[in-house]
Design an enzyme around this catalytic site. Structure first.
Site, PDB file in Angstrom:
ATOM      1  N   ARG A  45       0.847  -1.201   0.000  1.00 39.22           N
ATOM      2  CA  ARG A  45       0.000   0.000   0.000  1.00 39.22           C
ATOM      3  C   ARG A  45       0.875   1.242   0.000  1.00 39.22           C
ATOM      4  O   ARG A  45       0.621   2.213  -0.693  1.00 39.22           O
ATOM      5  CB  ARG A  45      -0.958   0.005   1.202  1.00 39.22           C
ATOM      6  CG  ARG A  45      -1.697   1.323   1.323  1.00 39.22           C
ATOM      7  CD  ARG A  45      -2.890   1.372   2.277  1.00 39.22           C
ATOM      8  NE  ARG A  45      -2.900   0.415   3.346  1.00 39.22           N
ATOM      9  CZ  ARG A  45      -2.142   0.487   4.443  1.00 39.22           C
ATOM     10  NH1 ARG A  45      -1.314   1.496   4.632  1.00 39.22           N
ATOM     11  NH2 ARG A  45      -2.212  -0.453   5.361  1.00 39.22           N
ATOM     12  N   TYR A  97     -16.564  18.425 -13.289  1.00 37.65           N
ATOM     13  CA  TYR A  97     -16.862  17.020 -13.593  1.00 37.65           C
ATOM     14  C   TYR A  97     -17.901  16.504 -12.577  1.00 37.65           C
ATOM     15  O   TYR A  97     -17.772  16.748 -11.373  1.00 37.65           O
ATOM     16  CB  TYR A  97     -15.576  16.188 -13.524  1.00 37.65           C
ATOM     17  CG  TYR A  97     -15.829  14.720 -13.679  1.00 37.65           C
ATOM     18  CD1 TYR A  97     -16.168  14.197 -14.919  1.00 37.65           C
ATOM     19  CD2 TYR A  97     -15.761  13.863 -12.593  1.00 37.65           C
ATOM     20  CE1 TYR A  97     -16.435  12.845 -15.067  1.00 37.65           C
ATOM     21  CE2 TYR A  97     -16.025  12.515 -12.729  1.00 37.65           C
ATOM     22  CZ  TYR A  97     -16.363  12.004 -13.970  1.00 37.65           C
ATOM     23  OH  TYR A  97     -16.632  10.668 -14.105  1.00 37.65           O
ATOM     24  N   ASP A 169      -7.591  20.034 -12.851  1.00 36.80           N
ATOM     25  CA  ASP A 169      -7.908  18.712 -13.393  1.00 36.80           C
ATOM     26  C   ASP A 169      -7.600  18.791 -14.886  1.00 36.80           C
ATOM     27  O   ASP A 169      -8.316  19.422 -15.656  1.00 36.80           O
ATOM     28  CB  ASP A 169      -9.392  18.397 -13.127  1.00 36.80           C
ATOM     29  CG  ASP A 169      -9.812  17.023 -13.645  1.00 36.80           C
ATOM     30  OD1 ASP A 169      -9.175  16.521 -14.597  1.00 36.80           O
ATOM     31  OD2 ASP A 169     -10.794  16.465 -13.112  1.00 36.80           O
ATOM     32  N   LYS A 194      -8.661   8.048 -19.006  1.00 35.35           N
ATOM     33  CA  LYS A 194      -8.981   8.680 -20.291  1.00 35.35           C
ATOM     34  C   LYS A 194      -7.752   8.664 -21.217  1.00 35.35           C
ATOM     35  O   LYS A 194      -7.359   7.614 -21.673  1.00 35.35           O
ATOM     36  CB  LYS A 194      -9.518  10.089 -20.029  1.00 35.35           C
ATOM     37  CG  LYS A 194     -10.512  10.180 -18.859  1.00 35.35           C
ATOM     38  CD  LYS A 194     -11.820   9.453 -19.113  1.00 35.35           C
ATOM     39  CE  LYS A 194     -12.703   9.295 -17.877  1.00 35.35           C
ATOM     40  NZ  LYS A 194     -13.042  10.490 -17.152  1.00 35.35           N
TER      41      LYS A 194
HETATM   42  C1  LIG Z   1     -13.520  10.803 -15.829  1.00 34.14           C
HETATM   43  C2  LIG Z   1     -13.129  12.069 -15.157  1.00 34.14           C
HETATM   44  C3  LIG Z   1     -12.868  12.101 -13.772  1.00 34.14           C
HETATM   45  C4  LIG Z   1     -13.049  10.889 -12.883  1.00 34.14           C
HETATM   46  O1  LIG Z   1     -12.153   9.882 -13.175  1.00 34.14           O
HETATM   47  P1  LIG Z   1     -12.430   8.300 -12.927  1.00 34.14           P
HETATM   48  O2  LIG Z   1     -11.184   7.678 -13.398  1.00 34.14           O
HETATM   49  O3  LIG Z   1     -13.653   7.963 -13.740  1.00 34.14           O
HETATM   50  O4  LIG Z   1     -12.695   8.135 -11.477  1.00 34.14           O
HETATM   51  C5  LIG Z   1     -12.441  13.299 -13.221  1.00 34.14           C
HETATM   52  N1  LIG Z   1     -12.306  14.412 -13.979  1.00 34.14           N
HETATM   53  C6  LIG Z   1     -12.580  14.420 -15.297  1.00 34.14           C
HETATM   54  C7  LIG Z   1     -12.429  15.687 -16.063  1.00 34.14           C
HETATM   55  C8  LIG Z   1     -12.989  13.255 -15.933  1.00 34.14           C
HETATM   56  O5  LIG Z   1     -13.265  13.274 -17.245  1.00 34.14           O
END
Ligand SMILES: *Cc1c(COP(=O)(O)O)cnc(C)c1O
Length: 380
Positions: A45, A97, A169, A194
């Site tokens: 961890r 988001y 982000d 993504k």
């Molecule tokens: C998908 C997404 C998230 C969340 O990520 P996960 O991997 O689905 O938990 C956060 N911010 C943005 C801009 C996203 O597109």
């Protein structure tokens, strides 16, 4: 060294064996030489050699000093929010988001952390909203799903002035197109699900900072809360990142052509793409991004949920699914999918029309993608 080269060559061959592909250290614990004396790893961890390679890689890519890998983008986001205390306030972009909004609104609000949302595409809104309780400014640029752009450098000056941290982000841009730390951000977050992993085959999140004091706190939270990324998914993410530059440039090539096609189509009312000169913050995007990304949203002249649905259900190459950033193109209708739980008037105020369609361009041939959208629009 240019980015494409840097990505590949900041992944060192395995020190122990010379393996050019990072080994998957699928282990929970590490045998110690004597009590308390180990070789840098004691428990899975706290640290893992495969995860450590990914963490170093993302820190390098974002021009930070420390990286941290989590089980999802939201686990990464959760760890960053935990830097705050009860009574603190977060000022964030209005079209945050959905998952970030949900955790702030339904969990952290209950624990005494207040969320204020403002349209950060006009910096005056942000200036008017910060108070002495604002400890964090939370930006996404471009935003989801209307592709709004916020001026990261200008916002970092406001954050500095009031002594708040700036969190960006950077999921939509990816580190190939935008490096928020260079623009003054304190912390960068990615949903590695993504663009970074890039093949729609895993869920992962990353955090980067250049501030060693913040890094120490985030490390403490990562280890204490425990939402770490496992060795196999760390390896898959490293493997994905090796082709990140190639993929993102091809995806941008496709998006530029698709956006032009949509902008000239008689049934399309509006196209949201930072690369079009009609985008309200096109100049800011041009200043802070190297290219404009591969996410596009558009609404129809027949602005109804049904018209949007027909298009989304009629594409064959663009697959109807949530998520984005992968090699295969995706299409979705926020009003019926990602933003369904938001009341219609609130949605409209945020620029999310009933017919709004969001697409994530993959690496297929651009002519094929355009033909697919053309035949789907003809079905209205
Ligand atoms: C998908 C997404 C998230 C969340 O990520 P996960 O991997 O689905 O938990 C956060 N911010 C943005 C801009 C996203 O597109």
């Amino acid at each position: 060294m240019k980015k494409e080269t840097k990505i590949l060559h900041s992944i060192e061959p395995d020190l122990l064996t010379g393996a050019i592909s990072t080994p998957i250290y699928q282990t929970a614990t590490f045998v110690q030489d004597s009590p308390g004396v180990h070789r840098g790893f004691d428990y899975g961890r706290t640290n893992n050699p495969t995860r450590a390679v990914l963490e170093k890689l993302i820190a390098t890519l974002e021009n930070g000093s420390h990286g941290f890998a989590f089980a999802s983008g939201l686990a990464a986001i959760d760890a960053v929010i935990k830097l705050l205390n009860s009574g603190d306030q977060i000022v964030a972009v209005d079209d945050l988001y959905g998952g970030t909004w949900r955790t702030l609104n339904h969990i952290y609000n209950r624990l005494g952390i207040q969320l204020v949302r403002v349209d950060c595409s006009d910096i005056r809104n942000l200036k008017a909203s910060v108070t002495d309780k604002t400890k964090l400014i939370w930006i996404e640029s471009p935003t989801n799903p209307t592709l709004k752009i916020a001026d990261i450098k200008e916002i970092s000056l406001i954050a500095q002035e009031i002594g708040a941290l700036l969190v960006v982000d950077n999921t939509f841009a990816s580190p190939i197109l935008q490096n928020p730390i260079d623009l003054g951000a304190d912390i960068v977050i990615h949903s590695a699900t993504k663009y970074l992993a890039g093949h729609s085959d895993l869920i992962a999140g990353l955090v980067v900072t250049r501030n060693s004091e913040l890094a120490e706190q985030i490390k403490f939270i990562q280890n204490s809360s425990g939402a770490i990324l496992g060795p196999f998914d760390s390896w898959l993410t490293i493997r994905g990142i090796e082709t990140l530059a190639l993929r993102v440039h091809k995806q941008c090539d496709n998006a530029e052509l698709v956006a032009q096609f949509l902008a000239s189509h008689p049934l399309v009312k509006r196209v949201n793409y930072p690369g079009l000169s009609t985008h309200p913050n096109h100049e800011i995007a041009e200043k802070q991004q190297s290219r404009f990304g591969a996410m596009i949203s558009f609404s129809l002249k027949t602005d109804s949920v049904d018209a949007g649905s027909i298009v989304c259900s009629s594409t064959t190459l663009f697959k109807l699914a949530e998520s984005l950033g992968g090699v295969k193109s995706l299409i979705c209708q926020p009003a019926l999918m990602t933003h369904k739980s938001i009341p219609q008037d609130v949605r409209h105020a945020a620029g999310i029309d009933d017919s709004l369609i969001r697409i994530s361009c993959g690496i297929e041939n651009a002519d094929d993608l355009i033909d697919d959208l053309k035949q789907a629009l003809n079905k209205i």
